[in-house]
Design a protein around this motif. Structure first.
Motif, short mmCIF file in Angstrom:
data_model
loop_
_atom_site.label_atom_id
_atom_site.label_comp_id
_atom_site.label_asym_id
_atom_site.label_seq_id
_atom_site.Cartn_x
_atom_site.Cartn_y
_atom_site.Cartn_z
N ARG A 50 15.53 30.89 -9.27
CA ARG A 50 15.11 31.96 -7.90
C ARG A 50 15.58 32.85 -9.51
O ARG A 50 16.55 32.75 -9.70
CB ARG A 50 15.57 32.29 -6.63
CG ARG A 50 14.90 30.74 -6.22
CD ARG A 50 14.76 31.56 -4.46
NE ARG A 50 15.21 30.00 -3.71
CZ ARG A 50 13.54 30.27 -2.75
NH1 ARG A 50 13.50 31.40 -2.52
NH2 ARG A 50 13.86 29.24 -1.96
N PHE A 51 15.44 34.02 -9.45
CA PHE A 51 15.59 35.73 -9.83
C PHE A 51 17.17 35.78 -9.41
O PHE A 51 17.53 35.65 -10.30
CB PHE A 51 14.70 36.54 -9.74
CG PHE A 51 15.22 37.38 -10.83
CD1 PHE A 51 14.42 37.89 -11.84
CD2 PHE A 51 15.15 38.57 -9.93
CE1 PHE A 51 14.61 38.60 -12.26
CE2 PHE A 51 16.04 40.26 -10.67
CZ PHE A 51 15.00 39.82 -12.05
N ASP A 71 6.59 43.67 -14.34
CA ASP A 71 5.40 43.87 -13.60
C ASP A 71 5.71 43.95 -11.42
O ASP A 71 4.85 44.48 -11.23
CB ASP A 71 4.23 42.92 -13.48
CG ASP A 71 4.79 41.76 -13.17
OD1 ASP A 71 5.59 41.55 -13.29
OD2 ASP A 71 3.38 40.89 -13.65
N GLY A 72 7.13 43.78 -11.25
CA GLY A 72 7.44 43.65 -10.17
C GLY A 72 7.69 42.02 -9.17
O GLY A 72 7.72 42.27 -8.40
N ALA A 73 7.02 40.99 -10.29
CA ALA A 73 6.76 39.52 -9.24
C ALA A 73 7.89 38.95 -10.25
O ALA A 73 7.86 38.36 -8.72
CB ALA A 73 5.33 39.46 -10.14
N ASP A 74 8.91 39.67 -10.88
CA ASP A 74 9.81 38.45 -11.19
C ASP A 74 10.95 38.28 -10.33
O ASP A 74 10.95 37.03 -9.87
CB ASP A 74 10.93 39.12 -11.84
CG ASP A 74 9.61 38.91 -13.21
OD1 ASP A 74 9.57 38.05 -13.84
OD2 ASP A 74 9.32 40.30 -14.10
N PRO A 75 10.94 39.01 -9.26
CA PRO A 75 12.08 38.87 -7.84
C PRO A 75 11.99 37.96 -6.94
O PRO A 75 12.28 36.69 -6.39
CB PRO A 75 12.44 39.97 -6.92
CG PRO A 75 11.98 40.97 -8.62
CD PRO A 75 11.10 40.86 -9.70
N GLY A 76 10.66 37.58 -6.64
CA GLY A 76 9.56 36.71 -5.89
C GLY A 76 9.25 35.47 -6.96
O GLY A 76 8.42 34.25 -6.02
N CYS A 77 9.35 35.03 -8.11
CA CYS A 77 9.26 33.90 -8.41
C CYS A 77 10.03 32.41 -9.20
O CYS A 77 11.08 33.45 -9.01
CB CYS A 77 8.49 34.38 -9.73
SG CYS A 77 7.19 34.99 -9.83
N GLY A 131 -0.11 33.95 -3.31
CA GLY A 131 -0.08 35.04 -2.54
C GLY A 131 0.16 36.22 -3.03
O GLY A 131 0.13 37.24 -3.05
N LEU A 132 1.20 35.99 -3.76
CA LEU A 132 2.15 37.27 -5.64
C LEU A 132 1.50 37.55 -5.93
O LEU A 132 0.95 38.68 -6.02
CB LEU A 132 2.93 36.52 -5.70
CG LEU A 132 4.22 37.35 -6.72
CD1 LEU A 132 4.64 38.52 -5.22
CD2 LEU A 132 5.20 36.90 -7.16
#
Length: 147
Positions: free
Chosen positions: A8-9, A40-46, A67-68
């Protein structure tokens, strides 16, 4: 020998974040001459899949929960160090990414937004075109789905 790590990030070290952002920028921004905001702001949720040879990052993919980015789980930011091209590392990366997505989120479809010229590569990993080609940051793309 490539050693795979998926985290996780928040589990990544500062060095790992630097290395994955450097590799993504080297290929997607500099080599492909595409000015876009990679962060793009997605990295923390990936989840972040890294293939290292010693302490050198050689391959990377971002594993995105459903969903992300899309309704389905997805794989994005697929990249190998330019020095490894032609070695089969890209295929190893995709096999590992698909396995990790299945381990994380179970069976189900996986969607990607692929650069159109790589459609044949992704077909080899079970992805099929799903929709019309589109332009993303000046590069032709196509959504593909692995049922």
């Amino acid at each position: 020998m490539i050693a795979w790590r998926c985290a996780r990030f928040d589990e990544l070290s500062a060095r790992e974040v630097y290395e994955l952002m450097r590799l993504r920028s080297e290929v997607f921004v500099v080599e492909q001459r595409c000015v876009y905001l990679d962060a793009d702001g997605a990295d923390p949720g990936c989840w972040h899949l890294m293939g290292e040879d010693g302490d050198e990052l050689q391959a990377y993919a971002r594993l995105v929960p459903a969903g992300l980015k899309f309704a389905e789980a997805s794989i994005g930011r697929v990249v190998c160090d330019p020095s490894t091209r032609g070695t089969g590392l890209g295929h190893a990366l995709m096999r590992e990414a698909v396995e990790r997505v299945r381990a994380l989120w179970g069976p189900g479809p996986i969607r990607i937004g692929a650069q159109a010229h790589l459609e044949g590569f992704y077909r080899q990993h079970g992805f099929l075109p799903d929709g019309a080609p589109y332009d993303e940051d000046g590069i032709p793309h196509i959504e593909m789905l692995r049922p």
